[in-house]
Design a protein around this motif. Structure first.
Motif, PDB file in Angstrom:
ATOM      1  N   SER A 293      32.348  36.320  41.463  1.00  0.00           N
ATOM      2  CA  SER A 293      31.533  37.679  40.858  1.00  0.00           C
ATOM      3  C   SER A 293      30.186  37.827  41.551  1.00  0.00           C
ATOM      4  CB  SER A 293      31.227  37.259  39.345  1.00  0.00           C
ATOM      5  OG  SER A 293      30.546  36.015  39.015  1.00  0.00           O
ATOM      6  N   SER A 294      29.501  36.902  42.137  1.00  0.00           N
ATOM      7  CA  SER A 294      28.095  37.212  42.742  1.00  0.00           C
ATOM      8  C   SER A 294      28.081  36.132  44.063  1.00  0.00           C
ATOM      9  CB  SER A 294      27.062  37.290  41.970  1.00  0.00           C
ATOM     10  OG  SER A 294      27.075  35.626  41.480  1.00  0.00           O
ATOM     11  N   GLY A 295      26.910  36.664  44.895  1.00  0.00           N
ATOM     12  CA  GLY A 295      26.749  35.624  45.834  1.00  0.00           C
ATOM     13  C   GLY A 295      27.740  35.275  47.056  1.00  0.00           C
ATOM     14  N   PHE A 296      27.919  34.016  47.525  1.00  0.00           N
ATOM     15  CA  PHE A 296      28.882  34.015  48.452  1.00  0.00           C
ATOM     16  C   PHE A 296      30.060  34.316  48.277  1.00  0.00           C
ATOM     17  CE2 PHE A 296      26.182  29.731  49.401  1.00  0.00           C
ATOM     18  CZ  PHE A 296      25.298  30.613  49.899  1.00  0.00           C
ATOM     19  N   GLY A 297      30.606  34.117  47.055  1.00  0.00           N
ATOM     20  CA  GLY A 297      32.203  34.398  46.633  1.00  0.00           C
ATOM     21  C   GLY A 297      32.296  35.948  46.731  1.00  0.00           C
ATOM     22  N   ARG A 298      31.415  36.747  46.151  1.00  0.00           N
ATOM     23  CA  ARG A 298      31.624  38.181  46.011  1.00  0.00           C
ATOM     24  C   ARG A 298      31.708  38.548  47.684  1.00  0.00           C
ATOM     25  NH1 ARG A 298      31.279  42.035  42.395  1.00  0.00           N
ATOM     26  NH2 ARG A 298      30.898  43.852  43.278  1.00  0.00           N
ATOM     27  N   GLY A 299      30.599  38.142  48.412  1.00  0.00           N
ATOM     28  CA  GLY A 299      30.601  38.583  49.738  1.00  0.00           C
ATOM     29  C   GLY A 299      31.874  38.215  50.671  1.00  0.00           C
ATOM     30  N   SER A 300      32.085  36.921  50.480  1.00  0.00           N
ATOM     31  CA  SER A 300      33.308  36.488  51.314  1.00  0.00           C
ATOM     32  C   SER A 300      34.724  37.314  50.970  1.00  0.00           C
ATOM     33  CB  SER A 300      33.639  34.887  50.904  1.00  0.00           C
ATOM     34  OG  SER A 300      32.481  34.052  51.388  1.00  0.00           O
ATOM     35  N   ALA A 301      34.856  37.442  49.409  1.00  0.00           N
ATOM     36  CA  ALA A 301      36.050  38.265  49.035  1.00  0.00           C
ATOM     37  C   ALA A 301      36.029  39.670  49.623  1.00  0.00           C
ATOM     38  CB  ALA A 301      36.219  38.188  47.606  1.00  0.00           C
ATOM     39  N   LEU A 302      34.889  40.306  49.695  1.00  0.00           N
ATOM     40  CA  LEU A 302      34.795  41.651  50.364  1.00  0.00           C
ATOM     41  C   LEU A 302      35.020  41.695  51.766  1.00  0.00           C
ATOM     42  CD1 LEU A 302      31.551  42.945  48.386  1.00  0.00           C
ATOM     43  CD2 LEU A 302      34.023  43.847  48.188  1.00  0.00           C
ATOM     44  N   LYS A 303      34.305  40.613  52.557  1.00  0.00           N
ATOM     45  CA  LYS A 303      34.742  40.558  53.869  1.00  0.00           C
ATOM     46  C   LYS A 303      36.208  40.169  54.495  1.00  0.00           C
ATOM     47  CE  LYS A 303      33.415  40.372  58.235  1.00  0.00           C
ATOM     48  NZ  LYS A 303      32.983  41.458  59.029  1.00  0.00           N
ATOM     49  N   LEU A 304      36.674  39.123  53.778  1.00  0.00           N
ATOM     50  CA  LEU A 304      37.950  38.894  54.002  1.00  0.00           C
ATOM     51  C   LEU A 304      39.077  40.053  53.760  1.00  0.00           C
ATOM     52  CD1 LEU A 304      37.958  35.270  52.359  1.00  0.00           C
ATOM     53  CD2 LEU A 304      38.212  35.717  54.583  1.00  0.00           C
ATOM     54  N   ALA A 305      38.843  40.804  52.504  1.00  0.00           N
ATOM     55  CA  ALA A 305      39.777  41.822  52.438  1.00  0.00           C
ATOM     56  C   ALA A 305      39.479  42.885  53.434  1.00  0.00           C
ATOM     57  CB  ALA A 305      39.256  42.484  50.973  1.00  0.00           C
ATOM     58  N   SER A 306      38.129  43.266  54.057  1.00  0.00           N
ATOM     59  CA  SER A 306      38.158  43.975  55.025  1.00  0.00           C
ATOM     60  C   SER A 306      38.905  43.741  56.234  1.00  0.00           C
ATOM     61  CB  SER A 306      36.520  44.388  55.109  1.00  0.00           C
ATOM     62  OG  SER A 306      36.052  43.246  55.919  1.00  0.00           O
ATOM     63  N   LEU A 307      38.854  42.420  56.319  1.00  0.00           N
ATOM     64  CA  LEU A 307      39.774  42.042  57.658  1.00  0.00           C
ATOM     65  C   LEU A 307      41.205  41.898  57.339  1.00  0.00           C
ATOM     66  CD1 LEU A 307      37.410  39.083  58.636  1.00  0.00           C
ATOM     67  CD2 LEU A 307      37.675  41.001  59.616  1.00  0.00           C
ATOM     68  N   GLY A 308      41.664  42.281  56.475  1.00  0.00           N
ATOM     69  CA  GLY A 308      43.027  42.434  56.006  1.00  0.00           C
ATOM     70  C   GLY A 308      43.743  41.319  55.103  1.00  0.00           C
ATOM     71  N   ALA A 309      42.817  40.315  54.701  1.00  0.00           N
ATOM     72  CA  ALA A 309      43.506  39.502  53.790  1.00  0.00           C
ATOM     73  C   ALA A 309      43.719  39.918  52.366  1.00  0.00           C
ATOM     74  CB  ALA A 309      42.699  38.072  53.558  1.00  0.00           C
ATOM     75  N   ARG A 310      44.616  39.460  51.770  1.00  0.00           N
ATOM     76  CA  ARG A 310      44.854  39.649  50.324  1.00  0.00           C
ATOM     77  C   ARG A 310      44.328  38.701  49.451  1.00  0.00           C
ATOM     78  NH1 ARG A 310      51.406  39.907  50.916  1.00  0.00           N
ATOM     79  NH2 ARG A 310      50.851  37.988  52.212  1.00  0.00           N
ATOM     80  N   VAL A 311      43.404  39.066  48.923  1.00  0.00           N
ATOM     81  CA  VAL A 311      42.384  38.158  48.049  1.00  0.00           C
ATOM     82  C   VAL A 311      42.765  37.816  46.702  1.00  0.00           C
ATOM     83  CG1 VAL A 311      40.677  38.244  49.696  1.00  0.00           C
ATOM     84  CG2 VAL A 311      40.538  39.660  47.756  1.00  0.00           C
ATOM     85  N   VAL A 312      42.716  36.556  46.119  1.00  0.00           N
ATOM     86  CA  VAL A 312      42.766  36.384  44.589  1.00  0.00           C
ATOM     87  C   VAL A 312      41.638  35.687  44.243  1.00  0.00           C
ATOM     88  CG1 VAL A 312      44.098  35.030  42.906  1.00  0.00           C
ATOM     89  CG2 VAL A 312      45.342  35.966  45.033  1.00  0.00           C
ATOM     90  N   VAL A 313      40.953  36.323  43.133  1.00  0.00           N
ATOM     91  CA  VAL A 313      39.184  35.876  42.905  1.00  0.00           C
ATOM     92  C   VAL A 313      39.561  35.493  41.538  1.00  0.00           C
ATOM     93  CG1 VAL A 313      38.408  37.275  44.679  1.00  0.00           C
ATOM     94  CG2 VAL A 313      38.947  38.435  42.296  1.00  0.00           C
ATOM     95  N   ILE A 314      38.500  34.378  41.123  1.00  0.00           N
ATOM     96  CA  ILE A 314      38.157  33.874  39.950  1.00  0.00           C
ATOM     97  C   ILE A 314      36.949  33.861  39.773  1.00  0.00           C
ATOM     98  CG2 ILE A 314      38.439  31.428  40.620  1.00  0.00           C
ATOM     99  CD1 ILE A 314      39.641  31.048  37.851  1.00  0.00           C
TER     100      ILE A 314
END
Length: 307
Positions: free
Chosen positions: A18-39
């Motif tokens: 929801s914030s910090g590293f996790g949020r930034g990583s999810a956004l970056k990974l998705a921009s690289l084409g990954a399918r992300v699952v977040v909690i």
């Protein structure tokens, strides 16, 4: 997977998103084409993150939950597999803190830090590796801290939990090698102090607003997490300060610990007064849904006021 282009189509679980590293990583990974699952605990905030990712053409699903609850972790793994068929990478980005002298911090806050930072990470690792064994491959990225190697004053239970993160990663790699699971990798990210909402979400019984010398920008840690998804290292200090601190502690452990304690004490003395608070470690807050915590800007104001 060997480089970032291989993240296209990869299914990546990110905890604490929801914030910090996790949020930034999810956004970056998705921009690289990954399918992300977040909690994260803040389900409505996760929905906003998923909306942001999908609006940009990415694929993501949210699973509200608390990583310290094994049932929530089981739901997370099940949701990822039901939606995408597998899990390629699991990013164990869990971390809360309690600041202050060890004996001034209520025992229930220490217990909560261990529940989230260690037990939550173990639950995630267990779910991930069982799935990786079933698949025959996978990568687990555990987010530790330079505290994993160099304990820091005013952060006793946090430092203890992060030392355990590194110990777990090392042991898992040994288990996997002995069992012949060579296609399953485990890496540990070890950042220096970083300017994220972690500091304002932490429980704080120090009497002062949280701060630390020479804080790093969160982007270097996000980049390290993304890189570890395809090239995990068992010990990965992030940035020059983390590398220097890690090396110094291996060569001069006692001296390094004395210096780190003095730095923590000196920074605490510069900070603004703050009433005791349990932060958001027990009950989540609606604010702080950001990557940068704004701590460096506050530190500049505090330093200017002292000049």
């Amino acid at each position: 997977m060997t480089d970032q282009k291989d993240l296209t189509g990869a299914v990546i679980v990110v905890t604490g998103a929801s914030s910090g590293f996790g949020r930034g990583s999810a956004l970056k990974l998705a921009s690289l084409g990954a399918r992300v699952v977040v909690i994260a605990r803040r389900g409505d905030m996760l929905d906003g993150l998923v909306t942001e990712i999908t609006a940009a053409g990415g694929a993501a699903i949210a699973v509200p939950g608390d990583v310290s609850d094994p049932a929530d972790i089981a739901r997370l793994a099940t949701a990822a597999i039901e939606r995408f068929g597998r899990i390629d990478v699991w990013v164990n980005n869990v971390g809360i803190g309690a600041l202050g002298l060890f004996w001034d911090i209520p025992i229930e806050d220490h217990a909560r830090v261990i529940d989230v930072n260690l037990k939550g990470l173990i639950f995630g690792a267990h779910a991930a590796i069982r799935q990786f064994i079933a698949q025959g491959q996978g990568t687990l990225v555990n987010v530790g801290s330079i505290d994993s190697e160099v304990p820091l004053a005013y952060q006793a239970s946090y430092a203890a939990s992060k030392a355990a993160v590194l110990g777990l990663s090392r042991s898992l790699n040994e288990d996997l090698k002995l069992a012949g699971h060579d296609a399953i990798k485990v890496g540990t990210i070890m950042p220096w102090a970083v300017d994220t909402p972690w500091w304002t979400h932490a429980a704080n019984y120090s009497g002062h607003a949280p701060r630390m010398a020479a804080m790093d920008d969160p982007q270097i840690v996000i980049d390290a997490i993304v890189a570890a998804c395809t090239d995990p290292k068992e010990e990965q200090p992030v940035g020059p300060k983390a590398h220097a601190s890690n090396l110094s502690h291996h060569i001069f452990p006692d001296l390094t610990e004395r210096l780190s304690a003095r730095i923590a004490q000196s920074e605490m003395a510069k900070a603004s007064p703050l009433a005791a608070t349990s932060g958001s470690i027990h009950v989540s807050q609606a604010d702080g849904l950001i990557i940068d915590g704004g701590i460096r800007e506050r530190m500049k104001r505090e330093d200017a006021a002292r000049a």
